[in-house]
Design an enzyme around this catalytic site. Structure first.
Site, PDB file in Angstrom:
ATOM      1  N   ILE A 114      22.962  27.180  15.582  1.00 19.69           N
ATOM      2  CA  ILE A 114      23.768  26.279  14.763  1.00 19.69           C
ATOM      3  C   ILE A 114      25.142  26.097  15.403  1.00 19.69           C
ATOM      4  O   ILE A 114      26.084  25.656  14.749  1.00 19.69           O
ATOM      5  CB  ILE A 114      23.893  26.825  13.318  1.00 19.69           C
ATOM      6  CG1 ILE A 114      24.416  28.268  13.314  1.00 19.69           C
ATOM      7  CG2 ILE A 114      22.544  26.748  12.613  1.00 19.69           C
ATOM      8  CD1 ILE A 114      24.622  28.852  11.909  1.00 19.69           C
ATOM      9  N   ASP A 115      25.259  26.470  16.701  1.00 20.89           N
ATOM     10  CA  ASP A 115      26.580  26.500  17.325  1.00 20.89           C
ATOM     11  C   ASP A 115      26.942  25.251  18.121  1.00 20.89           C
ATOM     12  O   ASP A 115      28.077  25.134  18.608  1.00 20.89           O
ATOM     13  CB  ASP A 115      26.699  27.742  18.227  1.00 20.89           C
ATOM     14  CG  ASP A 115      25.582  27.819  19.278  1.00 20.89           C
ATOM     15  OD1 ASP A 115      25.132  26.772  19.779  1.00 20.89           O
ATOM     16  OD2 ASP A 115      25.151  28.955  19.593  1.00 20.89           O
ATOM     17  N   HIS A 130      18.181  24.438  12.020  1.00 21.70           N
ATOM     18  CA  HIS A 130      18.993  25.074  10.974  1.00 21.70           C
ATOM     19  C   HIS A 130      20.351  24.426  10.783  1.00 21.70           C
ATOM     20  O   HIS A 130      21.248  25.029  10.202  1.00 21.70           O
ATOM     21  CB  HIS A 130      19.156  26.567  11.291  1.00 21.70           C
ATOM     22  CG  HIS A 130      17.846  27.306  11.333  1.00 21.70           C
ATOM     23  ND1 HIS A 130      17.655  28.479  12.006  1.00 21.70           N
ATOM     24  CD2 HIS A 130      16.645  27.006  10.772  1.00 21.70           C
ATOM     25  CE1 HIS A 130      16.397  28.883  11.870  1.00 21.70           C
ATOM     26  NE2 HIS A 130      15.765  27.998  11.133  1.00 21.70           N
ATOM     27  N   CYS A 138      30.414  16.818   2.523  1.00 22.07           N
ATOM     28  CA  CYS A 138      30.973  16.723   1.177  1.00 22.07           C
ATOM     29  C   CYS A 138      29.852  16.448   0.183  1.00 22.07           C
ATOM     30  O   CYS A 138      29.065  15.515   0.368  1.00 22.07           O
ATOM     31  CB  CYS A 138      32.026  15.622   1.111  1.00 22.07           C
ATOM     32  SG  CYS A 138      32.630  15.401  -0.585  1.00 22.07           S
TER      33      CYS A 138
HETATM   34  P1  NAD Z   1      17.770  36.686  16.607  1.00 24.03           P
HETATM   35  O1  NAD Z   1      19.176  37.176  16.476  1.00 24.03           O
HETATM   36  O2  NAD Z   1      16.774  37.073  15.595  1.00 24.03           O
HETATM   37  O3  NAD Z   1      17.164  37.142  18.009  1.00 24.03           O
HETATM   38  C1  NAD Z   1      17.843  36.950  19.213  1.00 24.03           C
HETATM   39  C2  NAD Z   1      17.026  37.599  20.338  1.00 24.03           C
HETATM   40  O4  NAD Z   1      17.715  37.329  21.559  1.00 24.03           O
HETATM   41  C3  NAD Z   1      16.900  39.121  20.203  1.00 24.03           C
HETATM   42  O5  NAD Z   1      15.560  39.498  20.466  1.00 24.03           O
HETATM   43  C4  NAD Z   1      17.844  39.637  21.297  1.00 24.03           C
HETATM   44  O6  NAD Z   1      17.432  40.876  21.812  1.00 24.03           O
HETATM   45  C5  NAD Z   1      17.731  38.526  22.320  1.00 24.03           C
HETATM   46  N1  NAD Z   1      18.867  38.428  23.234  1.00 24.03           N
HETATM   47  C6  NAD Z   1      20.137  38.854  23.046  1.00 24.03           C
HETATM   48  N2  NAD Z   1      20.892  38.541  24.097  1.00 24.03           N
HETATM   49  C7  NAD Z   1      20.091  37.875  24.970  1.00 24.03           C
HETATM   50  C8  NAD Z   1      20.309  37.309  26.251  1.00 24.03           C
HETATM   51  N3  NAD Z   1      21.506  37.344  26.850  1.00 24.03           N
HETATM   52  N4  NAD Z   1      19.258  36.695  26.864  1.00 24.03           N
HETATM   53  C9  NAD Z   1      18.039  36.668  26.284  1.00 24.03           C
HETATM   54  N5  NAD Z   1      17.773  37.204  25.077  1.00 24.03           N
HETATM   55  C10 NAD Z   1      18.796  37.807  24.434  1.00 24.03           C
HETATM   56  O7  NAD Z   1      17.902  35.150  16.787  1.00 24.03           O
HETATM   57  P2  NAD Z   1      16.944  33.997  16.343  1.00 24.03           P
HETATM   58  O8  NAD Z   1      15.556  34.309  16.760  1.00 24.03           O
HETATM   59  O9  NAD Z   1      17.599  32.760  16.850  1.00 24.03           O
HETATM   60  O10 NAD Z   1      17.004  34.009  14.740  1.00 24.03           O
HETATM   61  C11 NAD Z   1      18.189  34.285  14.021  1.00 24.03           C
HETATM   62  C12 NAD Z   1      18.691  33.168  13.128  1.00 24.03           C
HETATM   63  O11 NAD Z   1      20.109  33.328  13.006  1.00 24.03           O
HETATM   64  C13 NAD Z   1      18.475  31.812  13.701  1.00 24.03           C
HETATM   65  O12 NAD Z   1      17.687  31.140  12.820  1.00 24.03           O
HETATM   66  C14 NAD Z   1      19.860  31.149  13.788  1.00 24.03           C
HETATM   67  O13 NAD Z   1      19.950  30.035  12.953  1.00 24.03           O
HETATM   68  C15 NAD Z   1      20.852  32.159  13.305  1.00 24.03           C
HETATM   69  N6  NAD Z   1      21.891  32.506  14.310  1.00 24.03           N
HETATM   70  C16 NAD Z   1      22.416  31.548  15.102  1.00 24.03           C
HETATM   71  C17 NAD Z   1      23.374  31.870  16.049  1.00 24.03           C
HETATM   72  C18 NAD Z   1      23.919  30.763  16.927  1.00 24.03           C
HETATM   73  O14 NAD Z   1      23.883  29.602  16.543  1.00 24.03           O
HETATM   74  N7  NAD Z   1      24.404  31.085  18.132  1.00 24.03           N
HETATM   75  C19 NAD Z   1      23.795  33.195  16.196  1.00 24.03           C
HETATM   76  C20 NAD Z   1      23.241  34.165  15.344  1.00 24.03           C
HETATM   77  C21 NAD Z   1      22.284  33.811  14.413  1.00 24.03           C
END
Ligand code: NAD
Length: 260
Positions: A114-115, A130, A138
């Protein structure tokens, strides 16, 4: 077949296997998760260092709680999310995927993130399952308000009113308890059905329905390449699993697919 790398970025056997599959792809679809943005300084939810511990995700990420106490979300946004997001820049994994798309080698890019960093890296038509935390909506007039403007408004009021109609603002993201945007979900399902190869980057593959996209693809005879640090429930059915940092691996893979 499933193979694992133990040294991020240096596992040539699995990288070679992944590359062979990606080179043969006719319709490649990528699905990215929080791990893709970890290299940009945005913490993941799962995996090492993955928790935003100061605030309770049961509260800031839930629609039921948002309706009860919107100020909680806005405090979390002001104190935790905004500073992280405002400082974050796309990393080499985002840029590699944008390059792949420009080269015409990526049929669709679906993200759980979502970034907004894929778009900042130059990707277009990103399927954001997401929503996007850089926008607020709004509930009165429907205006979309940029996150930096909302952050400024927070100096005056908590929660802040819509700058156009004084209505209530909400984040333009999917909170727990809400449905995903139907058009984006349908296009993502379609992309998963049509792909002959799906590339998962940095997702724990536990959040539904995003995690079902690779399963749908596999059921249709597609092949699955997972680039993720740490285990996922689909590692055993993946065609190849590269257990490595997306920032180290993606540029390498893309250089072979879309030479600069
Ligand atoms: P998750 O946090 O469940 O899983 C992330 C995975 O990435 C983990 O298995 C982790 O070990 C792995 N990981 C961490 N660093 C890494 C790297 N440098 N290279 C490769 N893999 C790496 O994330 P998800 O599966 O996206 O689900 C979490 C939910 O939370 C999502 O639906 C999302 O909407 C939200 N979220 C979004 C953000 C964002 O927008 N950046 C950040 C956190 C959570």
């Amino acid at each position: 077949m499933s193979a694992n790398a133990s040294h991020p970025g240096s596992d040539l056997p699995t990288l070679g296997q992944a590359l062979a599959i990606l080179l043969g792809a006719r319709r490649l679809v990528a699905l990215t998760g929080a791990g893709c943005s970890a290299g940009s300084g945005i913490p993941t939810y799962r995996g090492e260092g993955g928790l935003w511990t100061e605030y309770d995700p049961e509260k800031y990420a839930s629609i039921a709680y948002f309706e009860k106490d919107p100020a909680y979300y806005f405090r979390f946004f002001r104190d935790v999310r905004y500073p992280v997001l405002a400082a974050a820049r796309p990393n080499e994994a985002h840029r590699a995927l944008a390059r792949l798309q420009r080269a015409g080698r990526l049929h669709a890019l679906v993200t759980q993130n979502i970034d907004g960093l894929h778009q900042e890296a130059g990707s277009t038509d990103v399927l954001e399952l997401h929503g996007n935390t850089r926008r607020f909506r709004c509930l009165g007039c429907g205006a979309l308000v940029d996150f930096a403007a909302v952050h400024r408004l927070l100096a005056e009021a908590l929660p802040p009113p819509c700058p156009h109609c004084q209505g209530a603002l909400r984040p333009d993201v999917v909170l727990f308890g809400e449905r995903l945007p139907e058009d984006v979900l349908q296009r993502s399902l379609q992309a998963a059905r049509e792909a002959d190869v799906m590339l998962v980057v940095g997702s724990s593959l536990v959040v539904q329905p995003a995690a079902s996209l690779p399963v749908i693809n596999l059921e249709r005879g597609g092949r699955l390449v997972i680039v993720n640090l740490g285990d996922t429930p689909l590692d055993r059915v993946a065609t190849v699993k590269v257990d490595a940092d997306a920032v180290a691996v993606l540029p390498h893979l893309v250089e072979a697919l879309a030479p600069s």
